[in-house]
Design an enzyme around this catalytic site. Sequence first.
Site, mmCIF file in Angstrom:
data_model
loop_
_atom_site.group_PDB
_atom_site.id
_atom_site.type_symbol
_atom_site.label_atom_id
_atom_site.label_comp_id
_atom_site.label_asym_id
_atom_site.label_seq_id
_atom_site.Cartn_x
_atom_site.Cartn_y
_atom_site.Cartn_z
ATOM 1 N N LYS A 1 3.184 4.387 -1.305
ATOM 2 C CA LYS A 1 3.229 5.274 -2.468
ATOM 3 C C LYS A 1 4.515 6.088 -2.353
ATOM 4 C CE LYS A 1 -1.396 4.676 -1.634
ATOM 5 N NZ LYS A 1 -1.998 4.195 -0.377
ATOM 6 N N HIS B 1 -8.918 11.368 1.150
ATOM 7 C CA HIS B 1 -8.057 10.178 1.135
ATOM 8 C C HIS B 1 -6.745 10.434 1.873
ATOM 9 C CE1 HIS B 1 -5.656 6.949 -1.045
ATOM 10 N NE2 HIS B 1 -6.744 6.286 -0.674
ATOM 11 N N LYS C 1 -3.977 10.833 4.759
ATOM 12 C CA LYS C 1 -3.619 10.097 5.978
ATOM 13 C C LYS C 1 -2.699 10.998 6.804
ATOM 14 C CE LYS C 1 -3.888 6.842 2.453
ATOM 15 N NZ LYS C 1 -5.270 6.488 2.462
ATOM 16 N N ASP D 1 -0.967 18.628 18.983
ATOM 17 C CA ASP D 1 -0.551 19.865 19.670
ATOM 18 C C ASP D 1 0.256 20.810 18.782
ATOM 19 O OD1 ASP D 1 -1.826 19.082 21.958
ATOM 20 O OD2 ASP D 1 -0.024 18.348 22.966
ATOM 21 N N ASP E 1 16.933 10.423 -8.345
ATOM 22 C CA ASP E 1 18.367 10.760 -8.247
ATOM 23 C C ASP E 1 18.905 10.681 -6.818
ATOM 24 O OD1 ASP E 1 18.375 11.193 -10.948
ATOM 25 O OD2 ASP E 1 18.260 13.375 -10.813
ATOM 26 N N HIS F 1 0.821 -1.204 0.000
ATOM 27 C CA HIS F 1 0.000 0.000 0.000
ATOM 28 C C HIS F 1 0.862 1.265 0.000
ATOM 29 C CE1 HIS F 1 -3.409 2.557 1.751
ATOM 30 N NE2 HIS F 1 -3.929 1.993 0.687
#
Length: 506
Positions: free
Chosen positions: A229, A424, A426, A431, A234, A227
């Site tokens: 991404k 979508h 995450k 604080d 370079d 999952h």
Amino acid sequence: MNTSINIPSLIQLIISVIDYAFIFFILFFERKEATRRFAWIMILAFLPGVGIILYVLFSGNFFAGNRSMKEINKYVHNLAEPLFDEQRKLLNSPDAQLPPAVSKEFHPLITMNLERGNCPLIATDKPELFASGEDFFEDLCTNLEQAKTSICMEYFIFHKDKIGKRIMDILCRKAKEGIDVKLIYDDFGSILTPTRFFRKLNQCGGRARPFYQIRLGLPLTLNHRNHRKLTVIDSQIAYTGGINIGDEYANRAKHRKLNWRDTVVRLTGDIVYDLQSRFLIDWYSMDAWHRHSKTERKIEKYFPKERFGDIYKKHGGIDLLSHGNIYTQVLNAGPDDEHKGKIEDALIRMIMGAKKRVCIETPYFTPDEQFYTALKIAAYTGVKVDIIIPSEWDKFFMKAASSEFARQALHDGINIYLYPGFIHSKLLVADQKICTVGTTNIDNRSFTLHFEQNVIFYDKGFSQKCQQMFDKDLTVSTAPDTRYYDKKNIFFRAFWSFCKLFSPFM
């Protein structure tokens, strides 16, 4: 006397024995939370035979990573061990000194991540946030076009659509120029993308590999998907976050009209070497798995020490990792880990360490018992807990399960907000001092079954930027009260409760 064997009855008896054996194992030996164990017992009891297959495929108890992955992980860990030892000495000494930019209150979390997750404290320069797929893809394509030596990409979903074709064309062109181009795509997440689309890269001199290719003979990998991404260019620029490669992430998909909102962060500095090492672990694990080769003979070729010298150095230590002004830890977790819940543990520690406010964005909100307890206790002790979830969903069953959790959360003093579309992102901010951006959803699949990646930022300035992004989403979101859920039709409520029961393996 008829002594012929009744084959159907014998098969039914064998299935029943295996079914009861699994139920016995779950009751007395499985150590997972009670809700998940009860759900599996219900499935095995009411779906004999089918329940056995589902348990083998989806319980997470029958897979511990392939041999190549274990060997490469061990090799890279040994390569980094001098750095880990140096940081342990500094962190565990009575007069432990953290970099001036890192607050002492984060010492327990940093130490836990180092000891339990093998995550060194490492620096980045000026991380840049992207709150839309349009902006991210434009920046990504610009930097891909400027690549000089290497491109490493790893995505759960890689569609053959407008943006997918654009990026693939760049990769193919760069591969023809002699640049080292590697692409990992999850075979299940990208199941709707024709294999010949990825073969184009191989034909142009690059290399594309499916992560755990779906095969009938290897069913145990079906539920353990990559999952992550990640793009590394370079060895100098990296991107990670929630966005896959597809038009829907830029609100351009013809088949999906959701208002999509996501988060990606671009990183530079020493952290890029750490992210690249994670990619190469996944790459060569799959390369050896596909070739059925003996990885142990090739590991040193795969991981020349000088290539990672800037991070995995014998004289490493916190004070020497100064090529950046923001300190981070990269957490990688998956079903191959002995301790699968290292990302969840870090998120819980961030929640429990908050004194004023915790802000979370997640597309799916079906937390396990320990995560929900942390949220509840934080709310009970006066911490303002704000959670943004979608008002529109890509999966109806996740909407149902998340709705029941949201209803319960409101009753426990946790604030739920509905974003006008599909958020979508995450993201977790505590604080305005510490935050994390990554690929992990607040659900059991991300916590225990998927290969995930999150970056924790120990920086007040960057955390405030994430907070501002959260608050901007908050201004367009609606705040339902308990009556919003309680007044729903009894059949909706019943379906929500049913889906919540089976949320541990959705």
